[in-house]
Write an enzyme that holds these catalytic residues in place. Structure first.
Site, PDB file in Angstrom:
ATOM      1  N   SER A 190       0.850  -1.189   0.000  1.00 53.08           N
ATOM      2  CA  SER A 190       0.000   0.000   0.000  1.00 53.08           C
ATOM      3  C   SER A 190       0.885   1.236   0.000  1.00 53.08           C
ATOM      4  O   SER A 190       2.031   1.182   0.470  1.00 53.08           O
ATOM      5  CB  SER A 190      -0.883   0.005   1.259  1.00 53.08           C
TER       6      SER A 190
ATOM      7  N   TYR B   6      -1.383  -1.054  10.519  1.00 54.78           N
ATOM      8  CA  TYR B   6      -1.590  -1.323   9.093  1.00 54.78           C
ATOM      9  C   TYR B   6      -0.420  -0.770   8.282  1.00 54.78           C
ATOM     10  O   TYR B   6       0.178  -1.475   7.456  1.00 54.78           O
ATOM     11  CB  TYR B   6      -2.901  -0.701   8.604  1.00 54.78           C
TER      12      TYR B   6
END
Length: 259
Positions: free
Chosen positions: A138, A150
């Site tokens: 990401s 995350y």
């Protein structure tokens, strides 16, 4: 027995995983689809068999569980041409209020599964002298300060991929990290993150991310950042002092209220 190459894709029941599954099916690959939801897997498998006629194997497994990861690792050890480590999830709320079991599950899916499945896939790929591992990371993994666990898990995926790419040089096997930004998928809804205020130009479509990333991979790029807006953002961020980069990310990237 089919002579087609096989692609194993984790998390294919929606979003980018479904996009990669449809693309590889269209490109003539047999598929192995891995996710928790068996009913949704069967639905996608039926669609792909009907549309492209290739073999589609359904492998229900929870990658947050050791037994699930082992089941998929056994299939990978038998040999595939492509592994797409796409499964992953984020959560909302602050780190210090999050359920520790949920945080551990996130780490197991986003990091442990990527490591174990890649390790399981590589020996057969190296023996065959051909193979591709695609790890879906990401933009969050390239920008410090966007959430906590995350972002950290996705930074691990980038570092792991870049480190392993050098070791694989000359084997016929390549490994790549794809770092998408905001994509129209179920991801944020599942995580409970409200994205209503995000400017429209920051959103990308699944098919565009898949096509751009596969073109980058075909060129040999170890790191793929689809979208000019995200290439610009990550390049500028790398040039800034880390403190300033963190402040910018917290201001514009919604660093609070997410893990």
């Amino acid at each position: 027995m089919s002579q087609k190459p096989t692609a194993l894709i984790t998390g294919p029941t929606s979003g980018l995983g479904a996009g990669y599954a449809r693309r590889y099916a269209a490109d003539g690959y047999d598929l192995v689809l891995v996710a928790r939801n068996a009913a949704r897997l069967e639905e996608l498998a039926a669609e792909l068999r009907g549309t492209h006629g290739g073999a589609v194997e359904v492998l229900p497994a929870d990658l947050a569980e050791a037994a699930g990861r082992e089941r998929v690792a056994e299939r990978l050890a038998a040999g595939v041409r492509v592994l797409v480590n796409n499964a992953g999830f984020g959560t909302s709320g602050e780190f210090w209020t999050a359920d520790p079991a949920l945080l551990q599950a996130q780490l197991d899916v986003n990091v442990t599964a990527v490591m174990q499945l890649t390790r399981a896939a590589l020996p057969a790929m190296i023996d065959a002298g051909a193979g591709t591992v695609i790890n879906v990371s990401s933009v969050a993994g390239l920008l410090s300060g966007r959430g906590s666990t995350y972002s950290a898990s996705k930074a691990w995926v980038v570092s792991f991929t870049e480190g392993l790419a050098g070791g694989l040089h000359g084997t016929g096997v390549s490994i790549h990290a794809v770092c998408p930004g905001y994509v129209h998928t179920e991801f944020h809804e599942r995580a409970g993150i409200d994205m209503a205020s995000l400017p429209s130009f920051m959103w990308m479509e699944v098919d565009d991310v898949v096509s751009t990333s596969l073109a980058d991979i075909a060129r040999g790029d170890v790191l793929s950042v689809p979208g000019i807006q995200y290439k610009t953002l990550t390049t500028v961020s790398r040039l800034l002092p880390r403190g300033l980069s963190r402040a910018m990310t917290n201001t514009f990237g919604r660093g609070r209220g997410r893990t």
